[in-house]
Design an enzyme around this catalytic site. Structure first.
Site, PDB file in Angstrom:
ATOM      1  N   GLY A  55       0.731  -1.313   0.009  1.00 16.33           N
ATOM      2  CA  GLY A  55       0.006   0.101  -0.186  1.00 16.33           C
ATOM      3  C   GLY A  55       0.823   1.291  -0.018  1.00 16.33           C
ATOM      4  O   GLY A  55       0.269   2.425  -0.289  1.00 16.33           O
ATOM      5  N   CYS A  56       2.302   1.293  -0.053  1.00 17.88           N
ATOM      6  CA  CYS A  56       2.881   2.368   0.139  1.00 17.88           C
ATOM      7  C   CYS A  56       3.275   2.792  -1.535  1.00 17.88           C
ATOM      8  O   CYS A  56       3.498   1.858  -2.197  1.00 17.88           O
ATOM      9  CB  CYS A  56       4.178   2.414   0.825  1.00 17.88           C
ATOM     10  SG  CYS A  56       4.026   1.921   2.794  1.00 17.88           S
ATOM     11  N   GLN A  57       3.208   4.006  -1.860  1.00 18.34           N
ATOM     12  CA  GLN A  57       3.699   4.394  -2.981  1.00 18.34           C
ATOM     13  C   GLN A  57       5.142   4.216  -3.428  1.00 18.34           C
ATOM     14  O   GLN A  57       5.524   3.983  -4.454  1.00 18.34           O
ATOM     15  CB  GLN A  57       3.217   5.913  -3.280  1.00 18.34           C
ATOM     16  CG  GLN A  57       1.851   6.087  -3.640  1.00 18.34           C
ATOM     17  CD  GLN A  57       1.455   7.478  -3.675  1.00 18.34           C
ATOM     18  OE1 GLN A  57       2.006   8.353  -3.072  1.00 18.34           O
ATOM     19  NE2 GLN A  57       0.453   7.737  -4.452  1.00 18.34           N
TER      20      GLN A  57
END
Length: 124
Positions: A55-57
């Site tokens: 979920g982290c860019q």
């Protein structure tokens, strides 16, 4: 709350106070960039998909372990500002007992710091 919990709380408050004293979000980012240099890198061969934070860019990797009665935390990111935030988290939790780490409730987003200025996708 025992003394170990208080020491985490005091250290966390110290970081929050430092960030708030800077005031300007640009100066807060510079602070995070500076402390990001203190965080050891996770070697590329250990940056596996199972250690990647979903979920982290930007790429974020987290290693958790237990040795000698203490939690061992290693973290890394491709983004320097995120590395600065990870540096704080590692400092607060690494080497603590599992019970102390479990009881810890982060101050979170209730105060105005650089982490509140980051886009929501950066702080998940």
């Amino acid at each position: 709350m025992d003394e170990r919990d208080l020491s985490i709380t005091r250290a966390e408050q110290s970081y929050i106070d430092d960030l708030n004293a800077l005031g300007d979000w640009f100066l807060q980012y510079e602070y995070l960039l500076r402390i990001s240099a203190d965080l050891p890198r996770i070697p590329p061969e250990r940056r596996t998909e199972e250690k990647r934070v979903k979920g982290c860019q930007s790429g974020v990797w987290l290693e958790l372990g237990y040795a000698d009665g203490a939690v061992r935390v290693t973290a890394d990111s491709e983004a320097l500002i995120i590395r600065g935030l990870l540096s704080i988290a590692v400092y607060l939790l690494n080497g603590r007992s599992p019970a102390t780490s479990r009881r810890r409730t982060p101050a979170g987003r209730s105060r105005r710091t650089a982490s509140t200025a980051l886009p929501p996708s950066s702080t998940r």
